[in-house]
Design a protein around this motif. Structure first.
Motif, short mmCIF file in Angstrom:
data_model
loop_
_atom_site.label_atom_id
_atom_site.label_comp_id
_atom_site.label_asym_id
_atom_site.label_seq_id
_atom_site.Cartn_x
_atom_site.Cartn_y
_atom_site.Cartn_z
N SER A 181 4.59 -5.14 9.38
CA SER A 181 5.84 -5.14 8.63
C SER A 181 5.94 -3.98 7.65
O SER A 181 6.79 -3.99 6.77
CB SER A 181 6.00 -6.46 7.89
OG SER A 181 4.93 -6.63 6.98
N HIS A 182 5.06 -3.01 7.77
CA HIS A 182 5.05 -1.87 6.86
C HIS A 182 4.43 -0.67 7.57
O HIS A 182 3.79 -0.83 8.61
CB HIS A 182 4.30 -2.19 5.58
CG HIS A 182 2.87 -2.58 5.78
ND1 HIS A 182 2.50 -3.75 6.41
CD2 HIS A 182 1.72 -1.96 5.45
CE1 HIS A 182 1.19 -3.84 6.44
NE2 HIS A 182 0.68 -2.75 5.87
N SER A 183 4.64 0.52 7.00
CA SER A 183 4.14 1.75 7.63
C SER A 183 3.61 2.70 6.58
O SER A 183 4.02 2.66 5.41
CB SER A 183 5.28 2.44 8.39
OG SER A 183 5.86 1.58 9.35
N PHE A 184 2.70 3.58 7.01
CA PHE A 184 2.12 4.60 6.14
C PHE A 184 2.15 5.95 6.87
O PHE A 184 2.04 6.00 8.09
CB PHE A 184 0.65 4.29 5.82
CG PHE A 184 0.45 3.17 4.86
CD1 PHE A 184 0.21 3.42 3.52
CD2 PHE A 184 0.48 1.86 5.30
CE1 PHE A 184 0.00 2.39 2.63
CE2 PHE A 184 0.28 0.81 4.41
CZ PHE A 184 0.05 1.07 3.07
N ALA A 185 2.27 7.02 6.10
CA ALA A 185 2.17 8.37 6.65
C ALA A 185 1.40 9.23 5.67
O ALA A 185 1.52 9.08 4.45
CB ALA A 185 3.56 8.97 6.88
N LEU A 186 0.60 10.13 6.21
CA LEU A 186 -0.12 11.13 5.44
C LEU A 186 0.46 12.48 5.81
O LEU A 186 0.54 12.82 7.00
CB LEU A 186 -1.62 11.09 5.77
CG LEU A 186 -2.50 12.17 5.16
CD1 LEU A 186 -2.54 12.04 3.63
CD2 LEU A 186 -3.91 12.10 5.75
N THR A 187 0.89 13.24 4.80
CA THR A 187 1.46 14.57 5.07
C THR A 187 0.39 15.64 4.84
O THR A 187 -0.62 15.40 4.19
CB THR A 187 2.71 14.84 4.21
OG1 THR A 187 2.38 14.69 2.83
CG2 THR A 187 3.84 13.88 4.58
N ALA A 188 0.66 16.83 5.37
CA ALA A 188 -0.30 17.93 5.32
C ALA A 188 -0.68 18.33 3.90
O ALA A 188 -1.77 18.86 3.67
CB ALA A 188 0.24 19.13 6.09
#
Length: 83
Positions: free
Chosen positions: A51-58
């Motif tokens: 029910s949730h999301s994560f992202a790692l950017t450069a």
């Protein structure tokens, strides 16, 4: 569902409940749709919870959105978060 392109673009589709898709709303997406919040940023890793999301950017930034119950987004509260 989340998909990451070789160029660092993030796409999502499926249930939009709690804003988990990252499109700034809670709408269902039947086809992959680009997550506009990351235009101009290079995403290098993603995680799709139920029910949730994560992202790692450069640049090393960690982004989280969706259902914030039990503090699972890491924002210090239990609020749901839209992108």
């Amino acid at each position: 569902s989340l998909a990451l392109t070789a160029g660092g673009a993030l796409w999502s589709w499926g249930s939009g409940d709690d804003g988990r898709l990252g499109h700034g709303d809670q709408q269902r997406q039947l086809l992959p749709k680009k997550v506009e919040a990351f235009v101009g940023r290079r995403v290098i890793a993603v995680l799709a919870g139920s029910s949730h999301s994560f992202a790692l950017t450069a640049d090393g930034s960690v982004w989280s959105w969706g259902d914030g119950d039990y503090g699972k987004l890491g924002h210090g509260d239990q609020q749901h978060q839209l992108l």
